[in-house]
Design a protein around this motif. Structure first.
Motif, PDB file in Angstrom:
ATOM      1  N   ILE A  45       1.886   0.143  -3.031  1.00 37.49           N
ATOM      2  CA  ILE A  45       1.188   0.456  -1.874  1.00 37.49           C
ATOM      3  C   ILE A  45       0.038   1.632  -2.210  1.00 37.49           C
ATOM      4  O   ILE A  45       0.390   2.651  -3.276  1.00 37.49           O
ATOM      5  N   ASP A  46      -1.236   1.574  -1.732  1.00 42.24           N
ATOM      6  CA  ASP A  46      -2.054   2.530  -1.703  1.00 42.24           C
ATOM      7  C   ASP A  46      -3.113   2.412  -0.617  1.00 42.24           C
ATOM      8  O   ASP A  46      -2.715   1.691   0.328  1.00 42.24           O
ATOM      9  N   GLU A  47      -3.965   3.295  -0.493  1.00 46.66           N
ATOM     10  CA  GLU A  47      -4.780   3.734   0.474  1.00 46.66           C
ATOM     11  C   GLU A  47      -5.595   2.430   1.161  1.00 46.66           C
ATOM     12  O   GLU A  47      -5.922   2.055   2.165  1.00 46.66           O
ATOM     13  N   LYS A  48      -5.837   1.307   0.149  1.00 42.59           N
ATOM     14  CA  LYS A  48      -6.932   0.357   0.199  1.00 42.59           C
ATOM     15  C   LYS A  48      -5.968  -0.925   0.706  1.00 42.59           C
ATOM     16  O   LYS A  48      -6.496  -1.915   1.440  1.00 42.59           O
ATOM     17  N   HIS A  49      -4.684  -0.874   0.606  1.00 41.06           N
ATOM     18  CA  HIS A  49      -3.771  -1.963   0.914  1.00 41.06           C
ATOM     19  C   HIS A  49      -2.488  -1.685   1.887  1.00 41.06           C
ATOM     20  O   HIS A  49      -1.572  -1.626   1.300  1.00 41.06           O
ATOM     21  N   ILE A  50      -2.800  -1.260   3.060  1.00 42.56           N
ATOM     22  CA  ILE A  50      -1.888  -0.619   3.846  1.00 42.56           C
ATOM     23  C   ILE A  50      -1.355  -1.684   4.911  1.00 42.56           C
ATOM     24  O   ILE A  50      -0.465  -1.344   5.748  1.00 42.56           O
ATOM     25  N   LEU A  51      -1.720  -3.037   4.870  1.00 40.71           N
ATOM     26  CA  LEU A  51      -1.084  -4.136   5.542  1.00 40.71           C
ATOM     27  C   LEU A  51       0.347  -4.209   5.867  1.00 40.71           C
ATOM     28  O   LEU A  51       0.835  -4.707   6.687  1.00 40.71           O
TER      29      LEU A  51
ATOM     30  N   ALA B 252      -0.688  13.680  -2.787  1.00 39.95           N
ATOM     31  CA  ALA B 252      -1.899  13.154  -2.685  1.00 39.95           C
ATOM     32  C   ALA B 252      -2.694  13.550  -1.550  1.00 39.95           C
ATOM     33  O   ALA B 252      -4.247  13.753  -1.330  1.00 39.95           O
ATOM     34  N   ALA B 253      -1.987  14.235  -0.340  1.00 39.70           N
ATOM     35  CA  ALA B 253      -2.751  14.683   0.621  1.00 39.70           C
ATOM     36  C   ALA B 253      -3.876  13.675   1.272  1.00 39.70           C
ATOM     37  O   ALA B 253      -5.038  13.995   1.823  1.00 39.70           O
ATOM     38  N   ASN B 254      -3.232  12.442   1.616  1.00 40.43           N
ATOM     39  CA  ASN B 254      -4.316  11.604   2.122  1.00 40.43           C
ATOM     40  C   ASN B 254      -3.759  10.747   3.125  1.00 40.43           C
ATOM     41  O   ASN B 254      -2.392  11.181   3.716  1.00 40.43           O
ATOM     42  N   HIS B 255      -4.155   9.890   3.849  1.00 39.41           N
ATOM     43  CA  HIS B 255      -3.936   9.270   4.969  1.00 39.41           C
ATOM     44  C   HIS B 255      -2.591   8.218   4.944  1.00 39.41           C
ATOM     45  O   HIS B 255      -2.009   8.139   5.964  1.00 39.41           O
ATOM     46  N   LEU B 256      -2.531   7.802   3.526  1.00 38.88           N
ATOM     47  CA  LEU B 256      -1.459   7.061   3.314  1.00 38.88           C
ATOM     48  C   LEU B 256      -0.079   7.567   3.784  1.00 38.88           C
ATOM     49  O   LEU B 256       0.915   7.151   4.486  1.00 38.88           O
ATOM     50  N   THR B 257      -0.150   8.902   3.401  1.00 42.80           N
ATOM     51  CA  THR B 257       1.415   9.606   3.684  1.00 42.80           C
ATOM     52  C   THR B 257       1.616   9.831   5.351  1.00 42.80           C
ATOM     53  O   THR B 257       2.875   9.715   5.782  1.00 42.80           O
TER      54      THR B 257
ATOM     55  N   GLN C 188       8.561   6.244  -1.111  1.00 40.16           N
ATOM     56  CA  GLN C 188       7.258   6.208  -1.287  1.00 40.16           C
ATOM     57  C   GLN C 188       6.237   7.525  -0.804  1.00 40.16           C
ATOM     58  O   GLN C 188       5.481   8.095  -1.204  1.00 40.16           O
ATOM     59  N   ILE C 189       6.958   8.038   0.304  1.00 41.55           N
ATOM     60  CA  ILE C 189       6.324   9.296   0.889  1.00 41.55           C
ATOM     61  C   ILE C 189       6.474  10.562  -0.274  1.00 41.55           C
ATOM     62  O   ILE C 189       5.761  11.167  -0.384  1.00 41.55           O
ATOM     63  N   GLU C 190       7.722  10.739  -0.991  1.00 41.09           N
ATOM     64  CA  GLU C 190       8.022  11.516  -2.062  1.00 41.09           C
ATOM     65  C   GLU C 190       7.190  11.124  -2.944  1.00 41.09           C
ATOM     66  O   GLU C 190       6.523  12.159  -3.677  1.00 41.09           O
ATOM     67  N   LYS C 191       6.792  10.014  -3.382  1.00 38.98           N
ATOM     68  CA  LYS C 191       5.986   9.544  -4.496  1.00 38.98           C
ATOM     69  C   LYS C 191       4.552   9.942  -4.084  1.00 38.98           C
ATOM     70  O   LYS C 191       3.732  10.395  -5.213  1.00 38.98           O
ATOM     71  N   HIS C 192       4.127   9.945  -3.020  1.00 41.30           N
ATOM     72  CA  HIS C 192       2.484  10.401  -2.728  1.00 41.30           C
ATOM     73  C   HIS C 192       2.368  11.690  -2.244  1.00 41.30           C
ATOM     74  O   HIS C 192       1.260  12.041  -1.427  1.00 41.30           O
ATOM     75  N   LYS C 193       3.269  12.403  -1.954  1.00 43.52           N
ATOM     76  CA  LYS C 193       3.460  13.700  -1.190  1.00 43.52           C
ATOM     77  C   LYS C 193       2.340  14.623  -1.666  1.00 43.52           C
ATOM     78  O   LYS C 193       1.873  15.462  -0.928  1.00 43.52           O
TER      79      LYS C 193
END
Length: 367
Positions: free
Chosen positions: A315-321, A348-353, A341-346
């Protein structure tokens, strides 16, 4: 905006002043001038809002000028159009033209549409002009649509589309657009015409649906217009058309078709559409693949869980479906995978988390 002496197309303050001082019936409304009446004459243009000049009636004659704004009270008497005398005869004939939309001005708009670098601005200007004077542009479009020159037919089709959206003579224009589609082959004309029927697709007859479907093998713009026109329309032929588009070589067309199929599922077609979704779970295009996975999740098909987990891993910010698919299944077994995934992207400080945390909170709230 300051007044000018020349409005273009031979409309000058001297010519109109001299005309008004004759017996020629210049106005399209009943009017007898009184002392110190003022007349503002303007012409609308495609490149600017308008040009104008002022005339004032003094001692039985029209003259250049107006009342002084700070020492007079203005009261609007009437408004309408004025005819420009272009022949020697003092009567209405084809050689006379209304100032408000002269042929020269119409030709200017036509030229701007197809020569300007800013096509959006040109079309916006056209729309504003058409909405101001729909009857006049409707008549012009009826003539131009018969032309052999493609650009003239395009111009006419733009006008008809604008008028249709504005609900001007809706049934009459609907018939005209239907007739155009019977013979037209140019994509730039076909595509916007088909799109307008998306606003009334619940009332489309089988004849209209049949006609629109004849264009399904045209270019991508036309295919997208067809899908817009058939949006949320639960009709067997529409379902078959979307299924056909789901196999298109263009991933954007496939994605859009799969998206549209999600909203027309019912008891009569669910089995057929479900098979289509499963076919595209392994689609080479991720955008199409995610639409198929979400479609199956919305159908509560538990067998799609492995595919969801596979997509969640990348998952990334461009493919959140895929988050929507998790929410659709409403299955708490996804919780540890989301936490990972939350731990993995923590960092990044982005909308995905934030989205991941939101779906995690939702699943944790399930009893």
């Amino acid at each position: 905006m300051m007044p000018t002496k020349d409005l273009g197309s031979g409309v000058t303050i001297d010519a109109i002043r001299d005309q008004l001082n004759t017996d020629f019936a210049s106005f399209d409304f009943t009017y007898t001038p009184s002392h110190r009446d003022c007349l503002k004459i303007r012409v609308l243009y495609s490149t600017k809002e308008f040009k104008y000049f002022d005339l004032i009636f003094i001692d039985g004659q029209w003259k250049e000028g107006s009342n002084y704004a700070f020492t007079s009270i203005t009261e609007k008497i009437a408004s309408g159009r004025i005819k420009k005398l272009t022949g020697k005869q003092q009567y209405i004939s084809e050689r006379n033209s209304w100032l408000k939309v002269s042929q020269g001005d119409f030709d200017t708009i036509f030229s701007k549409i197809f020569t300007t670098k800013n096509s959006y601005q040109a079309l916006t200007t056209l729309r504003n002009r058409v909405l101001r004077e729909p009857h006049l542009f409707f008549k012009q479009a009826q003539k131009l649509i018969q032309a052999t020159v493609i650009d003239k037919r395009r111009f006419a089709s733009f006008i008809f589309v604008i008028l249709f959206y504005s609900k001007f003579e809706t049934e009459k224009i609907k018939t005209i657009l239907f007739d155009i589609l019977q013979t037209e082959e140019n994509t730039a004309i076909i595509s916007p015409i088909i799109s307008v029927f998306g606003t009334i697709n619940k009332n489309l007859s089988d004849d209209f649906i049949d006609l629109i479907c004849t264009f399904k093998n045209h270019e991508d713009d036309v295919k997208l217009s067809i899908m817009y026109a058939f949006d949320a329309l639960k009709h067997a032929q529409v379902v078959d058309t979307f299924i056909e588009f789901s196999n298109d070589t263009n991933p954007e067309i496939r994605k859009t078709a799969l998206f549209k199929l999600r909203f027309i599922i019912d008891d009569t077609n669910a089995s057929k559409i479900k098979k289509v979704f499963w076919k595209h779970v392994e689609d080479s295009a991720r955008v199409a693949r995610l639409e198929a996975i979400l479609g199956l999740a919305e159908l509560k098909d538990e067998h799609i869980k492995d595919s969801i987990l596979k997509e969640l891993e990348q998952i990334d910010e461009k493919h959140i479906l895929i988050i929507d698919a998790i929410e659709a299944l409403n299955d708490k077994s996804f919780i540890p995978h989301i936490e990972f995934q939350i731990e993995k992207h923590k960092n990044a400080a982005n909308h995905l988390t934030e989205l991941l945390q939101s779906i995690l909170d939702h699943l944790n709230s399930i009893a």
